[in-house]
Design an enzyme around this catalytic site. Structure first.
Site, PDB file in Angstrom:
ATOM      1  CE  LYS A  94      -4.457  -1.488   1.798  1.00 31.52           C
ATOM      2  NZ  LYS A  94      -4.247  -2.912   2.186  1.00 31.52           N
ATOM      3  CD  GLU A 116     -12.143   4.830   2.821  1.00 29.90           C
ATOM      4  OE1 GLU A 116     -12.217   6.039   2.499  1.00 29.90           O
ATOM      5  OE2 GLU A 116     -11.703   3.946   2.074  1.00 29.90           O
ATOM      6  CB  SER A 383      -0.080  -8.144  -1.096  1.00 26.80           C
ATOM      7  OG  SER A 383      -0.904  -8.943  -0.271  1.00 26.80           O
TER       8      SER A 383
HETATM    9  C1  PLP Z   1      -5.108  -3.938   1.669  1.00 25.58           C
HETATM   10  C2  PLP Z   1      -4.390  -5.181   1.375  1.00 25.58           C
HETATM   11  C3  PLP Z   1      -4.776  -6.047   0.321  1.00 25.58           C
HETATM   12  C4  PLP Z   1      -6.005  -5.826  -0.510  1.00 25.58           C
HETATM   13  O1  PLP Z   1      -6.005  -4.702  -1.308  1.00 25.58           O
HETATM   14  P1  PLP Z   1      -5.808  -4.732  -2.877  1.00 25.58           P
HETATM   15  O2  PLP Z   1      -6.136  -3.353  -3.286  1.00 25.58           O
HETATM   16  O3  PLP Z   1      -6.740  -5.748  -3.447  1.00 25.58           O
HETATM   17  O4  PLP Z   1      -4.396  -5.085  -3.137  1.00 25.58           O
HETATM   18  C5  PLP Z   1      -3.996  -7.159   0.062  1.00 25.58           C
HETATM   19  N1  PLP Z   1      -2.910  -7.452   0.801  1.00 25.58           N
HETATM   20  C6  PLP Z   1      -2.515  -6.659   1.834  1.00 25.58           C
HETATM   21  C7  PLP Z   1      -1.315  -7.046   2.604  1.00 25.58           C
HETATM   22  C8  PLP Z   1      -3.236  -5.506   2.145  1.00 25.58           C
HETATM   23  O5  PLP Z   1      -2.851  -4.736   3.177  1.00 25.58           O
END
Ligand code: PLP
Length: 399
Positions: A94, A116, A383
């Site tokens: 993010k 938010e 992610s």
């Molecule tokens: C917020 C988040 C997601 C989901 O958000 P996307 O916009 O679909 O990528 C996925 N993995 C992590 C670690 C997150 O913090």
């Protein structure tokens, strides 16, 4: 190289029939200004240099592509590689788009960035970016979520963000969105509403994708350099779709590379407790754009659920909807139980604790690897890291 896909989105912000700006005219004018400013600034060398410098020396990019040897041996079949976005500063992907949006806010002379947050992940990443860039940041959060996610609330406060506790309605994410939006429309010219995924009205799906596409650019190059070939499959979890579109974009022209987005099946697709937008959604309008959404016949948004709070969103980014319809990306769903199994397996076999969101992608790779030949390779976008989920999982599994 054959570029089989057209440049997306079009001028009005559409990916095929999805996306756009389904908002009142006053707000459309504001979004068009943001779009113009973004197109102007992104073409400047100074902006690109600053962003690249932050990616390298602040976020810690490039994040490695790691061969998960022990996980591969345990599963049998295709080799599994991980793109380690969990190693970024703040622990997830993010930060990539929050930095981009904070720089844009500064370029536009905005006096406040607001958003938010549900579990607090977007709020923490945004508060971090705003602290760095030097812009006031205001985060709206339901009081129920604030109690649940105390460590993230504390972090946002330490980072200097103003917390606005939301007491209306269910006191969770949905009401936090309404609260932040009410504040935003008091002065949209001077405020920037920083959207947390590749969703919302144009230009946000495009902007967030562009900022996240560093993931796939790096990963494709790293994989080629290391393996002298491309992966056979690339997998990412999909909430709103920002980490997935960031990973997929660079691979879109590589027709031999299968792209798979993994959404949350929650307690099962045959129960109401899921957020499987692609599997079960219908075409509709949500948060100012057209997409697949979990809604009833009258367009009322249905409640959604996932064990991973970052994935429980009732819509999905417009480019994903388009890529699904043309068959370029395949969308699969993984249950809470499969996610928990992947969470624990990756932790115990590789010493990597994944975010519950990312564990959805790992779970799908673990499942499908077994059915593939050992000379095949799967690249998973990890992610984020799972520190935030550790206590919850330990309680849930009675460890
Ligand atoms: C917020 C988040 C997601 C989901 O958000 P996307 O916009 O679909 O990528 C996925 N993995 C992590 C670690 C997150 O913090």
């Amino acid at each position: 190289m054959v570029q089989s896909l057209p440049e997306m989105p079009d001028k009005a912000g559409y990916f095929g029939e999805y996306g756009g700006q389904i908002i009142p005219p006053e707000l459309k004018a504001v979004m068009d200004k943001i779009s113009d400013a973004y197109e102007e600034v992104r073409k400047t060398q100074a902006f690109q240099d600053e962003l690249q410098e932050l990616y390298a020396y602040y976020v810690g990019r490039p994040s490695p592509v790691y061969y998960a040897r022990r996980l591969t041996e345990r599963q049998g079949g295709a080799r599994i590689f991980l793109k380690r976005e969990d190693l970024n500063h703040t622990g997830a992907h993010k930060i990539n788009h929050c930095l981009g949006q904070a720089l844009l806010a500064r370029f536009m002379g905005k006096t406040k960035v607001l958003a938010e947050t549900g579990a607090g992940q977007h709020g923490v990443a945004l508060a971090t970016a705003c602290a760095l860039v030097g812009i006031p940041c205001e985060i709206h959060m339901g009081v129920v979520d604030m109690k649940k996610e105390r460590p993230n609330v504390t972090k946002m406060q330490i980072l200097g963000a103003t917390m606005v506790p939301v007491t209306r309605g269910t006191q969770t994410l949905k009401d936090a969105v309404d609260s932040a939006f009410d504040e935003y429309i008091k002065d949209p010219v001077n405020f920037l509403y920083a959207i947390g995924s590749a969703v919302g009205p144009h230009p946000f799906p495009k902007m967030v994708r562009d900022f996240q596409s560093i993931i796939g650019k790096e990963a494709r190059e790293q994989f080629l350099a290391r393996e002298k070939r491309l992966p056979d499959m690339v997998v990412a979890c999909v909430g709103g779709g920002s980490n997935a579109i960031g990973m997929f974009t660079e691979f879109l022209p590589d027709e031999a590379v299968r792209l798979v987005g993994v959404e949350p099946a929650g307690k099962g697709l045959d129960t109401p407790d899921n957020a499987a937008t692609m599997s079960l959604g219908r075409k509709g309008v949500l948060h100012g754009y057209r997409c697949y959404a979990l809604q009833d016949e009258n367009g009322n948004t249905l409640p959604v659920y996932s064990i991973a709070s970052g994935l429980d969103y009732p819509g999905v980014g417009p480019q994903h909807c388009y890529l699904r319809d043309i068959g370029r990306v395949q969308y699969e769903a993984v249950t809470d139980d499969e996610c928990l199994d992947a969470f624990l397996t990756l932790s115990r076999v590789e010493g990597i604790i994944p975010a519950l969101e990312s564990a959805h992608a790992v779970a799908y790779a673990m499942k499908v690897a077994k059915e593939m030949d050992p000379d095949k390779a799967i690249l998973v976008n990890l992610s984020g890291r799972g520190d935030k989920d550790a206590d919850f999982v330990a309680g849930k599994l009675a460890l």
